[in-house]
Design an enzyme around this catalytic site. Structure first.
Site, PDB file in Angstrom:
ATOM      1  N   HIS A   1       0.838  -1.201   0.000  1.00 14.62           N
ATOM      2  CA  HIS A   1       0.000   0.000   0.000  1.00 14.62           C
ATOM      3  C   HIS A   1       0.877   1.257   0.000  1.00 14.62           C
ATOM      4  O   HIS A   1       2.058   1.214   0.372  1.00 14.62           O
ATOM      5  CB  HIS A   1      -0.906  -0.043   1.241  1.00 14.62           C
ATOM      6  CG  HIS A   1      -1.767   1.154   1.421  1.00 14.62           C
ATOM      7  ND1 HIS A   1      -1.393   2.239   2.177  1.00 14.62           N
ATOM      8  CD2 HIS A   1      -3.011   1.440   0.950  1.00 14.62           C
ATOM      9  CE1 HIS A   1      -2.358   3.147   2.165  1.00 14.62           C
ATOM     10  NE2 HIS A   1      -3.343   2.681   1.428  1.00 14.62           N
TER      11      HIS A   1
ATOM     12  N   ARG B   1       1.328   3.695   1.914  1.00 17.97           N
ATOM     13  CA  ARG B   1       1.993   4.152   3.134  1.00 17.97           C
ATOM     14  C   ARG B   1       3.015   3.157   3.663  1.00 17.97           C
ATOM     15  O   ARG B   1       3.602   3.387   4.720  1.00 17.97           O
ATOM     16  CB  ARG B   1       0.969   4.463   4.231  1.00 17.97           C
ATOM     17  CG  ARG B   1       0.320   5.835   4.105  1.00 17.97           C
ATOM     18  CD  ARG B   1      -0.325   6.258   5.412  1.00 17.97           C
ATOM     19  NE  ARG B   1       0.656   6.326   6.494  1.00 17.97           N
ATOM     20  CZ  ARG B   1       0.361   6.185   7.781  1.00 17.97           C
ATOM     21  NH1 ARG B   1      -0.891   5.939   8.148  1.00 17.97           N
ATOM     22  NH2 ARG B   1       1.285   6.266   8.698  1.00 17.97           N
ATOM     23  N   LYS B   2       3.245   2.078   2.926  1.00 12.60           N
ATOM     24  CA  LYS B   2       4.232   1.110   3.359  1.00 12.60           C
ATOM     25  C   LYS B   2       5.634   1.524   2.894  1.00 12.60           C
ATOM     26  O   LYS B   2       5.787   2.422   2.076  1.00 12.60           O
ATOM     27  CB  LYS B   2       3.874  -0.286   2.839  1.00 12.60           C
ATOM     28  CG  LYS B   2       2.484  -0.759   3.252  1.00 12.60           C
ATOM     29  CD  LYS B   2       2.302  -0.745   4.773  1.00 12.60           C
ATOM     30  CE  LYS B   2       1.009  -1.414   5.220  1.00 12.60           C
ATOM     31  NZ  LYS B   2      -0.182  -0.574   5.092  1.00 12.60           N
ATOM     32  N   GLY B   3       6.645   0.824   3.413  1.00 15.74           N
ATOM     33  CA  GLY B   3       8.022   1.199   3.110  1.00 15.74           C
ATOM     34  C   GLY B   3       8.375   1.069   1.654  1.00 15.74           C
ATOM     35  O   GLY B   3       9.169   1.851   1.120  1.00 15.74           O
TER      36      GLY B   3
END
Length: 382
Positions: free
Chosen positions: A187, A189-191
């Protein structure tokens, strides 16, 4: 740090680190003509991601929720079963259990890490329990030594919800290899990210094949069939799902995976900056990381004292154009589950944690600006 936002600009809670290399990878997929799911870019990414996780197999899927659903189905979970789930998590984890017809049973978490408490899990194991889903909270792995022992002793499966944890480690082992099966999210907002996406990883070849089939309507992939010199006519012997990841997204993920070390290092520098600037601030407890693991810092969650008004703090930050949000959910209080369990630690974190900006594009000036604003907001909100 390479800053996304200048000193006078808004500081977003999250921001994807995407650029020219990712665009070039997408253009290459466009030129190939195969933009659908489970094609050559997906296969290449799966091999690369499995190696990064230290396991033999990866199946790219549409998102982590789909991955969890598939992992549960491949374990044979269904109506009448109970699956113990870490409580302090986005409700997608519990939803995946509901999709199978089983019942999620929520286990409380540790106050210091937000990860599931093995003692709480042990207390919930009953005659209908078939498995455990642990969550790597905000990118911090759970206590897999204890959880693995519990699962083995009671003949339960163990799944690692590693949605936020690509690149994290536990006792020297990478996220994805900490349980027999793991599911990841890509997603925004993931790293590492392709906007939406996910993967299921495992060392079990038969399990991976089952997940792959379920992810593609219950069929062998169209890419594999297209390579045949004959005209194979597939037969549907079970109802699968359309959970494939597009090759466009997979191409982005191949680039993102090569950048994972630099992106994690940038987030770690942000976390270190916050620690230096906020340590000693009355009314605020900063996140910590046990010595036997590393985190991805997917989110930076501060815990406010009960006397600090979180709503007023958030309002002050947003007035300064600084993004913030509550931490994540105490799943057991969500009406959709009708849960009988009580998870007081999770409920307390749900009330008191606050997420402040955390991503690889934050500059030192951004971090200082957030810290100054947070300090002022806390001092004025007690």
């Amino acid at each position: 740090m390479a800053g996304k936002s200048g000193a006078a600009a808004a500081v977003p809670l999250g921001w994807p680190s995407l650029g020219a290399a990712e665009l070039d990878a997408v253009a290459a997929v466009f030129r190939s003509g195969w933009v659908a799911g489970a094609g050559p870019a997906c296969r290449a990414f799966e091999e690369e991601f499995a190696r990064a996780c230290g396991v033999g197999h990866a199946v790219a899927v549409a998102n982590c929720t789909a991955g969890l659903h598939l992992a549960l189905l491949a374990h044979g979970v269904g109506a009448g079963d109970e699956v113990i789930v870490a409580d302090y998590t986005f409700p997608a984890t519990g939803h995946a259990v509901l999709y199978t017809g089983a019942t999620p049973v929520f286990a409380d978490v540790r106050a210091d890490t937000g990860t599931v408490d093995p003692d709480a899990v042990a207390a919930l194991i009953g005659p209908r329990t078939v498995g455990i889903v642990a969550v790597d909270a905000a990118g911090l792995p759970a206590d897999y030594a204890e959880l693995g022992e519990l699962a083995a002793r009671h003949d339960l499966f163990l799944i690692e919800d590693a949605a936020c944890a690509a690149g994290a480690t536990y006792r020297g082992r990478p996220a994805g290899s900490l349980a027999p099966v793991a599911a990841f999210s890509f997603h925004g907002r993931k790293g590492i990210t392709c906007g939406e996406g996910g993967a299921v990883v495992t060392d079990d070849a038969a399990f991976a094949a089952k997940v792959r089939k379920l992810a593609a309507f219950g069929l062998e992939s169209a890419w594999n069939r297209a390579a045949s010199t004959e005209l194979p006519v597939p037969v549907f012997d079970e109802a699968g799902y359309n959970y494939k990841l597009s090759d466009i997204a997979a191409a982005i993920m191949r680039v993102q995976l090569t950048r994972l070390p630099e992106l994690l290092a940038a987030r770690a520098r942000v976390a270190q900056g916050y620690a230096e600037l906020l340590t000693g601030l009355d009314g605020v407890a900063l996140p910590g990381v046990p010595d036997d693991r590393t985190t991805t810092w997917q989110s930076y969650l501060v815990t406010l004292d009960p006397g600090v008004d979180r709503g007023r703090v958030a309002a002050h930050l947003r007035e300064q154009e600084i993004g913030c949000n509550f931490g994540t959910y105490a799943s057991h209080v969500q009406p959709v589950y009708g849960a009988r369990e009580t998870c007081p630690v999770s409920a307390d974190l749900f009330r008191r944690q606050l997420a402040v900006p955390m991503h690889a594009e934050l500059s030192e000036a951004d971090v200082e600006r957030v810290a100054i604003a947070l300090r002022k907001a806390v001092e004025n909100s007690s």
